[in-house]
Design an enzyme around this catalytic site. Structure first.
Site, PDB file in Angstrom:
ATOM      1  N   SER A   1       0.894  -1.274   0.026  1.00  0.00           N
ATOM      2  CA  SER A   1      -0.046  -0.065  -0.098  1.00  0.00           C
ATOM      3  C   SER A   1       0.796   1.487  -0.061  1.00  0.00           C
ATOM      4  O   SER A   1       0.321   2.366  -0.338  1.00  0.00           O
ATOM      5  CB  SER A   1      -1.111  -0.027   1.150  1.00  0.00           C
ATOM      6  OG  SER A   1      -1.976  -1.042   1.352  1.00  0.00           O
TER       7      SER A   1
ATOM      8  N   GLY B   1      -4.361  -1.510  -1.002  1.00  0.00           N
ATOM      9  CA  GLY B   1      -3.414  -1.371  -1.950  1.00  0.00           C
ATOM     10  C   GLY B   1      -3.190   0.002  -2.237  1.00  0.00           C
ATOM     11  O   GLY B   1      -3.852   0.825  -1.484  1.00  0.00           O
TER      12      GLY B   1
ATOM     13  N   GLY C   1      -2.685   3.958  -4.300  1.00  0.00           N
ATOM     14  CA  GLY C   1      -3.527   4.469  -5.632  1.00  0.00           C
ATOM     15  C   GLY C   1      -4.826   5.322  -5.322  1.00  0.00           C
ATOM     16  O   GLY C   1      -5.148   5.097  -4.143  1.00  0.00           O
TER      17      GLY C   1
ATOM     18  N   CYS D   1      -9.235  -1.671   3.407  1.00  0.00           N
ATOM     19  CA  CYS D   1      -8.694  -0.586   2.944  1.00  0.00           C
ATOM     20  C   CYS D   1      -8.875  -0.197   1.640  1.00  0.00           C
ATOM     21  O   CYS D   1     -10.123   0.444   1.537  1.00  0.00           O
ATOM     22  CB  CYS D   1      -7.317  -0.617   3.039  1.00  0.00           C
ATOM     23  SG  CYS D   1      -6.094   0.615   3.432  1.00  0.00           S
ATOM     24  N   PHE D   2      -8.339  -0.432   0.603  1.00  0.00           N
ATOM     25  CA  PHE D   2      -8.497   0.059  -0.869  1.00  0.00           C
ATOM     26  C   PHE D   2      -9.889  -0.772  -1.044  1.00  0.00           C
ATOM     27  O   PHE D   2     -10.721  -0.234  -2.019  1.00  0.00           O
ATOM     28  CB  PHE D   2      -7.237  -0.350  -1.803  1.00  0.00           C
ATOM     29  CG  PHE D   2      -7.330   0.414  -3.125  1.00  0.00           C
ATOM     30  CD1 PHE D   2      -7.428   1.716  -3.059  1.00  0.00           C
ATOM     31  CD2 PHE D   2      -7.272  -0.272  -4.271  1.00  0.00           C
ATOM     32  CE1 PHE D   2      -7.502   2.408  -4.283  1.00  0.00           C
ATOM     33  CE2 PHE D   2      -7.236   0.268  -5.591  1.00  0.00           C
ATOM     34  CZ  PHE D   2      -7.516   1.585  -5.510  1.00  0.00           C
TER      35      PHE D   2
ATOM     36  N   GLN E   1     -12.803   1.248  -0.271  1.00  0.00           N
ATOM     37  CA  GLN E   1     -13.213   2.296  -0.929  1.00  0.00           C
ATOM     38  C   GLN E   1     -13.721   2.008  -2.356  1.00  0.00           C
ATOM     39  O   GLN E   1     -14.552   2.454  -2.822  1.00  0.00           O
ATOM     40  CB  GLN E   1     -11.609   3.110  -1.396  1.00  0.00           C
ATOM     41  CG  GLN E   1     -10.969   3.794   0.036  1.00  0.00           C
ATOM     42  CD  GLN E   1      -9.657   4.187  -0.235  1.00  0.00           C
ATOM     43  OE1 GLN E   1      -9.313   4.134  -1.510  1.00  0.00           O
ATOM     44  NE2 GLN E   1      -8.862   4.155   0.828  1.00  0.00           N
TER      45      GLN E   1
ATOM     46  N   PHE F   1      -6.997   8.012   0.857  1.00  0.00           N
ATOM     47  CA  PHE F   1      -8.502   8.452   0.429  1.00  0.00           C
ATOM     48  C   PHE F   1      -9.450   7.672   1.279  1.00  0.00           C
ATOM     49  O   PHE F   1      -9.258   6.900   2.116  1.00  0.00           O
ATOM     50  CB  PHE F   1      -8.620   7.774  -0.933  1.00  0.00           C
ATOM     51  CG  PHE F   1      -7.656   8.322  -2.089  1.00  0.00           C
ATOM     52  CD1 PHE F   1      -7.987   9.302  -2.941  1.00  0.00           C
ATOM     53  CD2 PHE F   1      -6.383   7.902  -2.042  1.00  0.00           C
ATOM     54  CE1 PHE F   1      -7.253   9.918  -3.748  1.00  0.00           C
ATOM     55  CE2 PHE F   1      -5.254   8.538  -2.966  1.00  0.00           C
ATOM     56  CZ  PHE F   1      -5.829   9.563  -3.787  1.00  0.00           C
TER      57      PHE F   1
ATOM     58  N   HIS G   1      -6.999  -2.225   9.105  1.00  0.00           N
ATOM     59  CA  HIS G   1      -6.224  -3.461   8.724  1.00  0.00           C
ATOM     60  C   HIS G   1      -6.456  -4.354   9.782  1.00  0.00           C
ATOM     61  O   HIS G   1      -5.806  -4.175  11.053  1.00  0.00           O
ATOM     62  CB  HIS G   1      -4.690  -3.027   8.550  1.00  0.00           C
ATOM     63  CG  HIS G   1      -4.420  -2.393   7.259  1.00  0.00           C
ATOM     64  ND1 HIS G   1      -4.054  -3.131   6.069  1.00  0.00           N
ATOM     65  CD2 HIS G   1      -4.370  -1.059   6.914  1.00  0.00           C
ATOM     66  CE1 HIS G   1      -3.987  -2.039   4.981  1.00  0.00           C
ATOM     67  NE2 HIS G   1      -3.984  -1.075   5.586  1.00  0.00           N
TER      68      HIS G   1
ATOM     69  N   GLU H   1      -5.676  -7.338  10.005  1.00  0.00           N
ATOM     70  CA  GLU H   1      -4.540  -8.451   9.891  1.00  0.00           C
ATOM     71  C   GLU H   1      -3.286  -7.803  10.528  1.00  0.00           C
ATOM     72  O   GLU H   1      -2.271  -8.594  10.570  1.00  0.00           O
ATOM     73  CB  GLU H   1      -4.341  -8.757   8.502  1.00  0.00           C
ATOM     74  CG  GLU H   1      -3.321  -7.784   7.602  1.00  0.00           C
ATOM     75  CD  GLU H   1      -3.870  -6.316   7.203  1.00  0.00           C
ATOM     76  OE1 GLU H   1      -3.241  -5.595   6.940  1.00  0.00           O
ATOM     77  OE2 GLU H   1      -5.076  -6.330   7.374  1.00  0.00           O
TER      78      GLU H   1
END
Length: 406
Positions: A62, A246, A248, A274-275, A278, A319, A366, A368
């Site tokens: 990430s 991840g 971006g 996380c990503f 989104q 984000f 997260h 994990e």
């Protein structure tokens, strides 16, 4: 690689004394000493507030495209080991620390952090006032920056600033292809667990701890490249789908959103972190936006609205999803009722989503987190329970259908 640390003769390394400079896009210059590899690196400068777990941070995909500033002043005392990497390499674009440890003093260490940065080609800087830098980023927001050491440190200041300002901003970047696996990789369900079935994991920058947690719940974990199609997912006969963390901008991942909409149309159970959170938000029809300086660290308080419990959680995101914090709303894309399930207590950011008419949910943080905290690890159990319940429902419907056919 150095000999593992022992109490009798801890490995030592010589810190670089060569000059280096960190240049921010606002024009400010922060001189220090070279740390890790020598050269030039440019990326988005962000700060991470964890006092432990730097190996997890460095190897978390990430962080691709980002120069990470550690707010904890003393970094490197536990070295690096071969057991704890979260992926196949170090992903940060650069590394900023105040006081690197001169001694590796952990019995599990296989090499020093400095050596690992050199071997990974990671350009860093030490000896800078990380407290002052954090205050700058907290007030002005994350910004592009560059670390220049070795011959690059002697470049003209205007040229260094030009290089920084010419670099792309994180907004609009799709970095999934840089961090994803190229071919499918399978981790079978852990021995001694009750097997649930095949789980399709879209690798947008997945961490090893995530794979192990899913396998520990009875899933045969099929990690698929980020380019996978809905036919690729259906081909493994999955009981559920998982979207990983991840790097971006989620607004630049239209293909992954379209794929997720196909998953939701198939009514396959879904969990994203996380990503992945989104992207679920965008698949449901909500927008996303860039946070001023993001959440990065292992001390972020989050409210689970379902239980009323406050969890201390690990984060790494720049984000967030734009959705109403209170009440139940209709999915703008027609997927039924949706609610925000978790809220960040520092700034009221959406930290989780739950679909009420589909077997789908996600969190922004997260669960994990290998270095801790472990408050949110129960979410993997919640996912496994959701999938089992869905399988039971499908089996009951199939039985009713057969009875009706007779």
């Amino acid at each position: 690689m150095t000999t593992p640390t022992s109490a009798a003769s801890p490995p030592r390394f010589s810190l670089h004394t060569d000059p280096a400079v960190l240049v921010l896009e606002d024009g400010s210059r922060h001189p220090g000493r070279a740390y890790g590899a020598h050269g030039t690196t440019i990326g988005e400068v962000v700060f991470a507030t964890g006092m432990t777990g730097y190996q997890e941070t460095l190897t978390d995909p990430s962080y691709a495209g980002q120069i990470v500033l550690q707010t904890a002043p003393h970094i490197g005392n536990t070295g690096m080991n071969d057991e704890d990497p979260e992926s196949r390499r170090i992903w940060v674009s650069g590394y900023i620390v105040r006081d690197p440890s001169r001694v590796v003093s952990n019995w599990r260490a296989d090499e020093s952090l400095d050596d690992a940065l050199v071997q990974g080609g990671i350009v860093g800087i030490s000896g800078v006032d990380t407290r002052a830098l954090t205050r700058i980023l907290r007030s002005a927001g994350s910004m592009r920056g560059g670390v220049f050491s070795g011959e690059a440190a002697a470049l003209d200041a205007e040229e260094q600033l030009r290089l920084v300002r010419a670099a792309p901003e994180m907004t609009g970047q799709n970095l999934s292809a840089e961090v994803s696996v190229a071919t499918e990789q399978v981790t079978p369900a852990a021995e001694g667990t009750e097997r649930i079935g095949n789980l399709a994991v879209l690798d947008l920058g997945v961490k090893q701890a995530t794979i192990l947690n899913l396998a520990a719940r009875g899933f045969d974990v099929h990690v698929l490249p980020q380019s996978a199609t809905i036919d690729d997912i259906r081909a493994i006969d999955p009981v559920a789908v998982f979207y990983s963390n991840g790097p971006g901008d989620p607004a630049a991942s239209g293909d992954h959103v379209a794929l997720l909409r196909s998953v939701l149309d198939d009514r396959l159970p879904f969990f994203g972190i996380c990503f992945g959170n989104q992207l679920l938000g965008r698949a449901l029809g909500f927008g996303t936006y860039k946070l001023p300086f993001g959440h990065r660290g292992i001390n972020q308080p989050v409210l689970d609205k379902q239980t009323g419990r406050v969890e201390i959680t690990a984060h790494n995101h720049g984000f967030a999803v734009d959705a109403p914090l209170e009440g139940t709303v209709e999915s703008p894309n027609g997927y039924g009722r949706v609610e925000v399930s978790h809220i960040g207590l520092n700034d009221n950011v959406v930290e989780g989503l739950r679909a009420l008419d589909l077997p789908a949910f996600s969190v922004q943080y997260h669960p994990e987190a290998a270095a801790g905290p472990h408050d949110a690890n129960y979410l993997f159990d919640r996912f496994a329970d959701l999938v089992r319940a869905d399988l039971d429902t499908r089996a009951a419907r199939a039985l009713d259908h057969r009875k009706g056919g007779n």
